[in-house]
Write an enzyme that holds these catalytic residues in place. Sequence first.
Site, short mmCIF file in Angstrom:
data_model
loop_
_atom_site.label_atom_id
_atom_site.label_comp_id
_atom_site.label_asym_id
_atom_site.label_seq_id
_atom_site.Cartn_x
_atom_site.Cartn_y
_atom_site.Cartn_z
N GLY A 1 0.12 11.70 0.47
CA GLY A 1 -0.94 11.14 -0.38
C GLY A 1 -0.88 11.55 -1.84
O GLY A 1 -1.93 11.64 -2.49
N THR A 2 0.32 11.74 -2.36
CA THR A 2 0.38 12.05 -3.80
C THR A 2 -0.02 10.83 -4.64
O THR A 2 -0.69 10.98 -5.67
CB THR A 2 1.76 12.55 -4.24
OG1 THR A 2 2.75 11.69 -3.73
CG2 THR A 2 2.04 13.95 -3.75
N ASN A 3 0.36 9.65 -4.19
CA ASN A 3 -0.07 8.44 -4.90
C ASN A 3 -1.58 8.25 -4.76
O ASN A 3 -2.25 7.90 -5.74
CB ASN A 3 0.67 7.22 -4.36
CG ASN A 3 2.08 7.14 -4.90
OD1 ASN A 3 2.30 6.77 -6.05
ND2 ASN A 3 3.06 7.51 -4.08
N MET B 1 3.09 3.83 6.51
CA MET B 1 4.42 3.67 7.09
C MET B 1 4.40 2.83 8.37
O MET B 1 5.10 3.14 9.34
CB MET B 1 5.03 5.05 7.37
CG MET B 1 5.21 5.90 6.13
SD MET B 1 6.21 5.08 4.85
CE MET B 1 7.83 5.22 5.62
N LYS B 2 3.62 1.77 8.36
CA LYS B 2 3.58 0.89 9.52
C LYS B 2 3.55 -0.53 8.99
O LYS B 2 2.79 -0.82 8.06
CB LYS B 2 2.33 1.20 10.34
CG LYS B 2 2.28 0.52 11.68
CD LYS B 2 1.16 1.08 12.53
CE LYS B 2 1.18 0.48 13.91
NZ LYS B 2 1.23 -0.98 13.95
N ASN C 1 1.44 -2.69 -2.94
CA ASN C 1 2.26 -1.67 -2.28
C ASN C 1 3.16 -1.01 -3.33
O ASN C 1 3.46 -1.62 -4.36
CB ASN C 1 3.14 -2.31 -1.21
CG ASN C 1 3.97 -1.29 -0.44
OD1 ASN C 1 3.49 -0.20 -0.12
ND2 ASN C 1 5.21 -1.62 -0.15
N HIS D 1 6.94 0.79 -3.43
CA HIS D 1 8.15 0.96 -2.62
C HIS D 1 9.20 1.71 -3.44
O HIS D 1 9.48 1.32 -4.58
CB HIS D 1 8.69 -0.42 -2.21
CG HIS D 1 9.94 -0.34 -1.40
ND1 HIS D 1 9.93 0.03 -0.07
CD2 HIS D 1 11.24 -0.53 -1.73
CE1 HIS D 1 11.18 0.05 0.38
NE2 HIS D 1 12.00 -0.28 -0.61
C1 GRF Z 1 6.01 6.99 -1.88
O1 GRF Z 1 7.20 7.50 -2.36
C2 GRF Z 1 6.03 5.50 -1.81
O2 GRF Z 1 6.98 4.91 -2.66
C3 GRF Z 1 6.40 5.19 -0.40
O3 GRF Z 1 5.87 6.24 0.36
C4 GRF Z 1 5.74 7.40 -0.45
C5 GRF Z 1 4.35 7.91 -0.24
O4 GRF Z 1 4.18 9.19 -0.78
N1 GRF Z 1 5.90 3.90 -0.02
P1 GRF Z 1 2.75 9.84 -0.89
O5 GRF Z 1 2.13 9.84 0.50
O6 GRF Z 1 1.95 9.05 -1.87
O7 GRF Z 1 2.99 11.24 -1.34
#
Ligand code: GRF
Length: 212
Positions: free
Chosen positions: A12-14, A90-91, A107, A109
């Site tokens: 969940g860094t994003n 991731m699904k 999304n 990617h």
């Molecule tokens: C990210 O690198 C994104 O590009 C991919 O999954 C990763 C998620 O990372 N879809 P986080 O959970 O946000 O740390």
Amino acid sequence: MKKIVVLISGSGTNLQAIMDACQSGKINGKIVSVISNKADAYGLTRAKNAKIPTALFERKNFANNLEMDRAIAQHIEQLEADLVVLAGYMKILSDEFTLQFVGKILNIHPSLLPKYKGLHTYQQALDAGDTEHGTTVHFVTPELDSGAIILQAKVPIFPEDDIADIEERVKAQEIQIYPLVVKWFASDRLKEKEGKAYLDGKLLPENGYANE
Ligand code: GRF
């Protein structure tokens, strides 16, 4: 103010970057639910720390993938969310789900799409001997990693790099560009029409907004 839901499966860094940008007022939006398909996703802890509601949907509790997606969709509809943000979810989502929210799902990617759709993008870039990699924010369509591109960020790959080096560099970019795109959407500057992305009414190029 736009209502946002974020779907996660992992660290969940994003998510954190988007939560922070909402909190500081950079994004004119409010995260109304953080949805996970994994009970141990650290992103759930981040949400709880920020006092944001969470919802867990585990595949084992549903007869099939479609039933699970329908339950998630119902949750999102109940909240009257304006935007669905996939941030490391991731699904693969069903066509029904993506079509239900068409134009409202983003999304991120970790590749310079259309290169390297699907999994293991870092390994693919290394195997190919690429000298650059990157990340892409795009609208979601039923076809995996194929919707209209909004914004990309590039990073170099150096000869001595391993996957962790490249991932670290990519993630540093992701936490910059994803909140920016969400901000555009939340302020009604970003739209999707007939499979194409528009910013301020102007059609974005195939590789998204030119940010170099
Ligand atoms: C990210 O690198 C994104 O590009 C991919 O999954 C990763 C998620 O990372 N879809 P986080 O959970 O946000 O740390």
